[in-house]
Design an enzyme around this catalytic site. Sequence first.
Site, PDB file in Angstrom:
ATOM      1  N   HIS A  25     -39.510 -27.931  46.105  1.00 44.38           N
ATOM      2  CA  HIS A  25     -40.390 -28.896  46.780  1.00 44.38           C
ATOM      3  C   HIS A  25     -40.316 -30.252  46.079  1.00 44.38           C
ATOM      4  CE1 HIS A  25     -42.936 -25.117  47.702  1.00 44.38           C
ATOM      5  NE2 HIS A  25     -42.466 -25.511  48.858  1.00 44.38           N
ATOM      6  N   LYS A  37     -50.359 -17.024  56.225  1.00 41.97           N
ATOM      7  CA  LYS A  37     -50.261 -16.009  55.193  1.00 41.97           C
ATOM      8  C   LYS A  37     -51.384 -16.333  54.209  1.00 41.97           C
ATOM      9  CE  LYS A  37     -46.325 -18.971  54.808  1.00 41.97           C
ATOM     10  NZ  LYS A  37     -45.286 -19.594  54.129  1.00 41.97           N
ATOM     11  N   ARG A  78     -32.773 -25.423  53.262  1.00 44.19           N
ATOM     12  CA  ARG A  78     -32.086 -24.703  52.194  1.00 44.19           C
ATOM     13  C   ARG A  78     -30.818 -24.038  52.684  1.00 44.19           C
ATOM     14  NH1 ARG A  78     -37.648 -21.967  50.577  1.00 44.19           N
ATOM     15  NH2 ARG A  78     -37.902 -22.498  52.738  1.00 44.19           N
ATOM     16  N   SER A  99     -41.645 -20.421  47.334  1.00 41.33           N
ATOM     17  CA  SER A  99     -42.919 -20.034  46.715  1.00 41.33           C
ATOM     18  C   SER A  99     -43.015 -18.506  46.633  1.00 41.33           C
ATOM     19  CB  SER A  99     -44.100 -20.576  47.523  1.00 41.33           C
ATOM     20  OG  SER A  99     -44.048 -21.977  47.580  1.00 41.33           O
TER      21      SER A  99
HETATM   22  P1  ADP Z   1     -43.994 -23.893  54.893  1.00 40.14           P
HETATM   23  O1  ADP Z   1     -45.052 -22.901  54.610  1.00 40.14           O
HETATM   24  O2  ADP Z   1     -44.313 -24.879  55.971  1.00 40.14           O
HETATM   25  O3  ADP Z   1     -42.595 -23.322  55.072  1.00 40.14           O
HETATM   26  P2  ADP Z   1     -43.357 -24.554  52.187  1.00 40.14           P
HETATM   27  O4  ADP Z   1     -44.440 -24.867  51.230  1.00 40.14           O
HETATM   28  O5  ADP Z   1     -42.672 -23.251  52.048  1.00 40.14           O
HETATM   29  O6  ADP Z   1     -43.964 -24.790  53.619  1.00 40.14           O
HETATM   30  O7  ADP Z   1     -42.244 -25.680  52.153  1.00 40.14           O
HETATM   31  C1  ADP Z   1     -42.558 -27.047  52.363  1.00 40.14           C
HETATM   32  C2  ADP Z   1     -41.266 -27.822  52.557  1.00 40.14           C
HETATM   33  O8  ADP Z   1     -40.453 -27.744  51.392  1.00 40.14           O
HETATM   34  C3  ADP Z   1     -40.398 -27.323  53.697  1.00 40.14           C
HETATM   35  O9  ADP Z   1     -39.773 -28.419  54.301  1.00 40.14           O
HETATM   36  C4  ADP Z   1     -39.389 -26.457  53.014  1.00 40.14           C
HETATM   37  O10 ADP Z   1     -38.202 -26.363  53.758  1.00 40.14           O
HETATM   38  C5  ADP Z   1     -39.181 -27.245  51.739  1.00 40.14           C
HETATM   39  N1  ADP Z   1     -38.680 -26.409  50.653  1.00 40.14           N
HETATM   40  C6  ADP Z   1     -39.238 -25.294  50.142  1.00 40.14           C
HETATM   41  N2  ADP Z   1     -38.474 -24.791  49.133  1.00 40.14           N
HETATM   42  C7  ADP Z   1     -37.408 -25.615  49.036  1.00 40.14           C
HETATM   43  C8  ADP Z   1     -36.239 -25.638  48.211  1.00 40.14           C
HETATM   44  N3  ADP Z   1     -36.011 -24.688  47.314  1.00 40.14           N
HETATM   45  N4  ADP Z   1     -35.356 -26.631  48.386  1.00 40.14           N
HETATM   46  C9  ADP Z   1     -35.592 -27.570  49.326  1.00 40.14           C
HETATM   47  N5  ADP Z   1     -36.651 -27.610  50.139  1.00 40.14           N
HETATM   48  C10 ADP Z   1     -37.554 -26.650  49.999  1.00 40.14           C
END
Ligand code: ADP
Length: 161
Positions: A18, A42, A91, A129
């Site tokens: 992130h 979730k 990703r 996460s």
């Molecule tokens: P959501 O619950 O909406 O998927 P996340 O908190 O998982 O939200 O992710 C928020 C943003 O960060 C999304 O655009 C996701 O694609 C991006 N993201 C999460 N992990 C990574 C990573 N390892 N590399 C690049 N972008 C990421």
Amino acid sequence: MEKTVICPGSFDPVTYGHIDIITRASKLFDKVIVGVFINVDKNPSFSIEERIGFLKKTVGHLKNVEVVGFDGLLVDCAEQHGATAVVRGLRAVSDFEYEFQMALTNRKLSPTLDTVFLASDAQYTYLSSSIVKNVASLGGDISNFVPEIIHDEIFNRLNKT
Ligand code: ADP
């Protein structure tokens, strides 16, 4: 005209993946709003205050980044903060279908709100996460996944061993 974008997500908890995307966005645009979903489908492991706190500790040094919590529609939050685009990280191909669906839905709801995808850093393509939660709950080392400043708080909460 100043370009403001919004990076939405659950950030439960924030990871290096992130932070990489938020940092890239902060270099490309004048202002970045990090929008933290208050009601995550979730059941979140961390409260909205904790998730916002972790983000402030890890991206707070970026002067053009603001962290806010939001409930309801992303398009409304974007409008409220004057954001003209949504920034999401990609990703792998597996992210694409869901992200494309969300981008087109948001465009239907707000035709002027575009979505910009930033490619993840190769070293973080595996990182999410959920990975942090799974590894920490089993007592594994998460120091490659989250910054030191928030590491202990996250690890101690999640570790069930
Ligand atoms: P959501 O619950 O909406 O998927 P996340 O908190 O998982 O939200 O992710 C928020 C943003 O960060 C999304 O655009 C996701 O694609 C991006 N993201 C999460 N992990 C990574 C990573 N390892 N590399 C690049 N972008 C990421």
